[in-house]
Structure formats: C-alpha cells, structure tokens
Scaffold this motif. Structure first.
Motif, mmCIF file in Angstrom:
data_model
loop_
_atom_site.group_PDB
_atom_site.id
_atom_site.type_symbol
_atom_site.label_atom_id
_atom_site.label_comp_id
_atom_site.label_asym_id
_atom_site.label_seq_id
_atom_site.Cartn_x
_atom_site.Cartn_y
_atom_site.Cartn_z
ATOM 1 N N ASP A 270 42.540 45.740 33.680
ATOM 2 C CA ASP A 270 42.758 46.156 32.310
ATOM 3 C C ASP A 270 41.406 46.571 31.735
ATOM 4 O O ASP A 270 40.683 45.758 31.178
ATOM 5 C CB ASP A 270 43.367 45.003 31.514
ATOM 6 C CG ASP A 270 43.599 45.405 30.064
ATOM 7 O OD1 ASP A 270 43.712 46.611 29.807
ATOM 8 O OD2 ASP A 270 43.651 44.519 29.214
ATOM 9 N N HIS A 271 41.064 47.813 31.941
ATOM 10 C CA HIS A 271 39.764 48.278 31.460
ATOM 11 C C HIS A 271 39.769 48.381 29.941
ATOM 12 O O HIS A 271 40.693 48.917 29.354
ATOM 13 C CB HIS A 271 39.436 49.637 32.071
ATOM 14 C CG HIS A 271 39.224 49.578 33.545
ATOM 15 N ND1 HIS A 271 38.140 48.946 34.118
ATOM 16 C CD2 HIS A 271 39.971 50.031 34.568
ATOM 17 C CE1 HIS A 271 38.242 49.046 35.436
ATOM 18 N NE2 HIS A 271 39.321 49.688 35.743
ATOM 19 N N ARG A 272 38.737 47.855 29.365
ATOM 20 C CA ARG A 272 38.695 47.826 27.911
ATOM 21 C C ARG A 272 37.673 48.794 27.349
ATOM 22 O O ARG A 272 37.013 48.528 26.373
ATOM 23 C CB ARG A 272 38.396 46.405 27.445
ATOM 24 C CG ARG A 272 39.581 45.483 27.662
ATOM 25 C CD ARG A 272 39.116 44.057 27.705
ATOM 26 N NE ARG A 272 38.139 43.870 28.771
ATOM 27 C CZ ARG A 272 37.676 42.692 29.150
ATOM 28 N NH1 ARG A 272 38.060 41.617 28.554
ATOM 29 N NH2 ARG A 272 36.831 42.606 30.150
ATOM 30 N N ARG B 103 40.272 58.637 41.583
ATOM 31 C CA ARG B 103 39.690 57.298 41.535
ATOM 32 C C ARG B 103 39.640 56.812 40.105
ATOM 33 O O ARG B 103 39.502 57.593 39.177
ATOM 34 C CB ARG B 103 38.285 57.302 42.152
ATOM 35 C CG ARG B 103 38.256 57.745 43.589
ATOM 36 C CD ARG B 103 39.112 56.848 44.465
ATOM 37 N NE ARG B 103 39.217 57.400 45.810
ATOM 38 C CZ ARG B 103 39.942 56.844 46.776
ATOM 39 N NH1 ARG B 103 40.633 55.735 46.529
ATOM 40 N NH2 ARG B 103 40.006 57.384 47.957
ATOM 41 N N CYS B 104 39.724 55.510 39.961
ATOM 42 C CA CYS B 104 39.756 54.922 38.629
ATOM 43 C C CYS B 104 38.407 55.101 37.937
ATOM 44 O O CYS B 104 37.385 54.603 38.417
ATOM 45 C CB CYS B 104 40.120 53.445 38.721
ATOM 46 S SG CYS B 104 40.100 52.632 37.117
ATOM 47 N N ALA B 105 38.430 55.807 36.814
ATOM 48 C CA ALA B 105 37.188 56.035 36.080
ATOM 49 C C ALA B 105 36.661 54.725 35.497
ATOM 50 O O ALA B 105 35.455 54.567 35.318
ATOM 51 C CB ALA B 105 37.413 57.060 34.969
ATOM 52 N N GLY B 106 37.552 53.787 35.219
ATOM 53 C CA GLY B 106 37.120 52.488 34.702
ATOM 54 C C GLY B 106 36.311 51.732 35.739
ATOM 55 O O GLY B 106 35.268 51.147 35.438
ATOM 56 N N CYS B 107 36.789 51.757 36.977
ATOM 57 C CA CYS B 107 36.053 51.097 38.060
ATOM 58 C C CYS B 107 34.759 51.846 38.360
ATOM 59 O O CYS B 107 33.739 51.228 38.668
ATOM 60 C CB CYS B 107 36.927 51.007 39.307
ATOM 61 S SG CYS B 107 38.289 49.829 39.145
ATOM 62 N N ILE C 278 46.061 50.879 43.997
ATOM 63 C CA ILE C 278 46.056 51.303 42.597
ATOM 64 C C ILE C 278 45.335 50.242 41.776
ATOM 65 O O ILE C 278 45.551 49.052 41.958
ATOM 66 C CB ILE C 278 47.498 51.457 42.046
ATOM 67 C CG1 ILE C 278 48.312 52.422 42.907
ATOM 68 C CG2 ILE C 278 47.458 51.896 40.592
ATOM 69 C CD1 ILE C 278 47.921 53.866 42.755
ATOM 70 N N CYS C 279 44.478 50.691 40.889
ATOM 71 C CA CYS C 279 43.728 49.756 40.044
ATOM 72 C C CYS C 279 44.672 48.972 39.147
ATOM 73 O O CYS C 279 45.512 49.537 38.471
ATOM 74 C CB CYS C 279 42.712 50.514 39.201
ATOM 75 S SG CYS C 279 41.801 49.418 38.084
ATOM 76 N N LYS C 280 44.493 47.665 39.135
ATOM 77 C CA LYS C 280 45.330 46.799 38.299
ATOM 78 C C LYS C 280 44.522 46.200 37.151
ATOM 79 O O LYS C 280 45.016 45.381 36.399
ATOM 80 C CB LYS C 280 45.918 45.647 39.141
ATOM 81 C CG LYS C 280 46.838 46.100 40.240
ATOM 82 C CD LYS C 280 48.273 46.135 39.733
ATOM 83 C CE LYS C 280 49.295 46.048 40.863
ATOM 84 N NZ LYS C 280 49.059 46.958 41.970
#
Ligand SMILES: [Zn+2]
Length: 85
Positions: free
Chosen positions: A6-8, A27-31, A2-4
């Motif tokens: 802190d996408h800003r 999937r994490c859209a931030g990544c 799980i993505c940890k």
C-alpha cells in the motif's frame, strides 16, 4: 508477481510521467521509488535501477507511471534526507 504494498506516496506520483515503454513490463513505480530512496539515502554512486527485480504494478496512482522517473525521484529525496540527518 503483482505488488501488494500500500504505497502512500500518491500525491508525489502525480508529478511522475506516464510510462510510454512498449516492452510490456509495468513495474511498480512505488517500489521503484522506494528502491531509489534507499540508494539516495546511502548516496550510492554506482547505481543499478534493477527494475526487472521489482514487482509489477497494481491499479492505482502508481499504475503505468514511469519506474525510471519514480526511481530518480526517490533517489533525489533520499539524498535530501541524508543531508538532513
Ligand atoms: Zn509496489
């Protein structure tokens, strides 16, 4: 995984469509955005979204957002940045 992070980019992701994919992978859209951004900065022409290598999304604004759209948005912004340099 799980993505940890802190996408800003919260405001940016408001324009991203929700993922309608039924494959059960979120999937994490931030990544995905950051991966696209890196490819865009290099103006890569042979690109591989490689979404399976990204961590899964956590709660928040990037949850259930389309990683494909996030990647493409990142790519666009990366190309823009490469012209500003
Ligand atoms: Zn992430």
């Amino acid at each position: 995984m799980i993505c940890k992070k802190d996408h800003r980019h919260e405001q940016m992701f408001l324009q991203i469509p929700k993922s309608q994919g039924g494959e059960g992978r979120h999937r994490c859209a931030g990544c995905a955005y950051e991966a696209g951004l890196a490819a865009g900065r290099e103006r890569k022409e042979k690109v591989d979204l490689d979404l399976d290598s990204l961590p899964e999304s956590q709660a928040g604004t990037v949850r259930h957002k389309s990683p494909h759209a996030a990647w493409a948005l990142g790519y666009l912004n990366g190309v823009r940045e490469s012209y500003e340099g």
